[in-house]
Design an enzyme around this catalytic site. Sequence first.
Site, mmCIF file in Angstrom:
data_model
loop_
_atom_site.group_PDB
_atom_site.id
_atom_site.type_symbol
_atom_site.label_atom_id
_atom_site.label_comp_id
_atom_site.label_asym_id
_atom_site.label_seq_id
_atom_site.Cartn_x
_atom_site.Cartn_y
_atom_site.Cartn_z
ATOM 1 N N PHE A 156 0.859 -1.188 0.000
ATOM 2 C CA PHE A 156 0.000 0.000 0.000
ATOM 3 C C PHE A 156 0.888 1.228 0.000
ATOM 4 C CE2 PHE A 156 -2.312 3.590 1.588
ATOM 5 C CZ PHE A 156 -3.489 3.519 0.861
ATOM 6 N N ASP A 241 9.164 2.828 2.038
ATOM 7 C CA ASP A 241 7.995 3.651 2.340
ATOM 8 C C ASP A 241 7.714 3.519 3.833
ATOM 9 O OD1 ASP A 241 5.584 4.881 2.704
ATOM 10 O OD2 ASP A 241 4.580 3.932 1.001
ATOM 11 N N LYS A 270 2.269 11.084 7.262
ATOM 12 C CA LYS A 270 1.444 10.843 8.442
ATOM 13 C C LYS A 270 1.979 11.565 9.696
ATOM 14 C CE LYS A 270 -1.251 7.048 6.771
ATOM 15 N NZ LYS A 270 -0.832 6.113 5.754
HETATM 16 C C1 LIG Z 1 -1.007 6.168 4.282
HETATM 17 C C2 LIG Z 1 0.094 5.625 3.454
HETATM 18 C C3 LIG Z 1 0.419 6.210 2.216
HETATM 19 C C4 LIG Z 1 -0.404 7.311 1.595
HETATM 20 O O1 LIG Z 1 -0.433 8.458 2.372
HETATM 21 P P1 LIG Z 1 -1.570 9.578 2.074
HETATM 22 O O2 LIG Z 1 -1.173 10.716 2.953
HETATM 23 O O3 LIG Z 1 -2.886 8.975 2.450
HETATM 24 O O4 LIG Z 1 -1.479 9.896 0.620
HETATM 25 C C5 LIG Z 1 1.504 5.706 1.535
HETATM 26 N N1 LIG Z 1 2.227 4.685 2.039
HETATM 27 C C6 LIG Z 1 1.952 4.113 3.211
HETATM 28 C C7 LIG Z 1 2.811 3.000 3.721
HETATM 29 C C8 LIG Z 1 0.856 4.541 3.957
HETATM 30 O O5 LIG Z 1 0.544 3.940 5.112
#
Ligand SMILES: *Cc1c(COP(=O)(O)O)cnc(C)c1O
Length: 423
Positions: A156, A241, A270
């Site tokens: 994700f 990520d 985040k």
């Molecule tokens: C939440 C998330 C994203 C996307 O972040 P947004 O601010 O919602 O665009 C990308 N990668 C990971 C691992 C995430 O948990």
Amino acid sequence: MTAVQDADQHAGAHHVDGAHARSTLAPNYHPLPVTVASGEGSWVTDTDGRRYLDLLSAYSALNFGHRHPALVAAAHAQLDRLTLTSRAFDHDLLHPFADRLAALVGPLVAGEPMVLPMNTGAEAVETAIKAARKWGYDVKGVPDGQARIVVVDGNFHGRTTTIVSFSSDPEARDGFGPYTPGFVRVPYGDAAALAAALDERTVAVLLEPVQGEQGVVVPPPDYLPAVRAACTAADVLLVADEIQSGLGRTGTTLACEVWGVRPDLVTLGKALGGGVVPVSAVVGRADVLGVLTAGTHGSTFGGNPLACAVGLAVVDLLESGEPQARARELGTWMGGRLDALVRDGLLARVRRIGLWAGLDVQPGLPGGPTSGRDLCERLLARGVLAKDTHGSTIRIAPPLTITQDDLDLALDHLTDALRGTTA
Ligand SMILES: *Cc1c(COP(=O)(O)O)cnc(C)c1O
């Protein structure tokens, strides 16, 4: 009508909207039936005055809890001074933010660090993809238009058209083609399969060190070191990520630290915005991010003064090492309680790292929850907020600032919800 009455009316109206099929709000979410009106620390209060413990923390965006005093103070002070310049002009917090974030995260990534600020997580991932591709063409010598990026099953990375192009989740991907080419997907946790997928056209491996949305999936201990070695051997960038796993959640500043692995680029988001504003960034090798020269990439709001003020306050909190230490200590203790629920047959499985856990419900448990959603609804009725994922899993990610007593209370409610004890 007073402002308070007006707010009450609006809150009431939203409540009614939520309960009816007709709404002006697009239906791209299916929230639990609760309308939150205020929050403080680990607690939120709904429009009827009921209090709930927040065990989701906005998917780790609230690692420091709701309205952390230092973060709110930083935002207030900045609101009274300067909020936006665009990147057409520098402002006085832009370089300090980059310097301080580079000082915090730089030692954890390969090479001399650079920081590229953006807003949302998906934008940070898109930025890392663009930097890796351009590095591939400008530096590695990949023929134009042929760069490949290796990703893993169950990933994700956000919701843009390019990112959903390489998702293995039909719900996230189906119906949004034509898809962006240039991505190759391999199984997660299998370093040999990943190494075999790397070739001269491969510019990067993109993965989450711990897969949050997939249900807090923690890799085997030798996986990330082997991925790092394969990337180095093939002259391929390792892009971690850490939008959800980073900034304290795993008991370390980056999850990659747990395995002693230094990625070439890391995406943060985040928690970087402290639960106040969206703030994201790519941090990593200056010789890679440096290929994004003026005019090749940008964002109107990326690195804005308000974002930098809050981001700097977040870096302050993490530099103390306290959130990371709390995640380790409370996480170990929480792990003991969750393992007992597995031993007692109330949960099928628990995966945990730091103060972060994925719980799989036990199918066929008498009186027990029938799905992750059912468990979340039972918890809601007991005053605990959590979120299900992929049918039978729920994720526990309390604020790192939660007290042990509050976490204990939440885990008591979890135990009762699993047993089907009446709320
Ligand atoms: C939440 C998330 C994203 C996307 O972040 P947004 O601010 O919602 O665009 C990308 N990668 C990971 C691992 C995430 O948990």
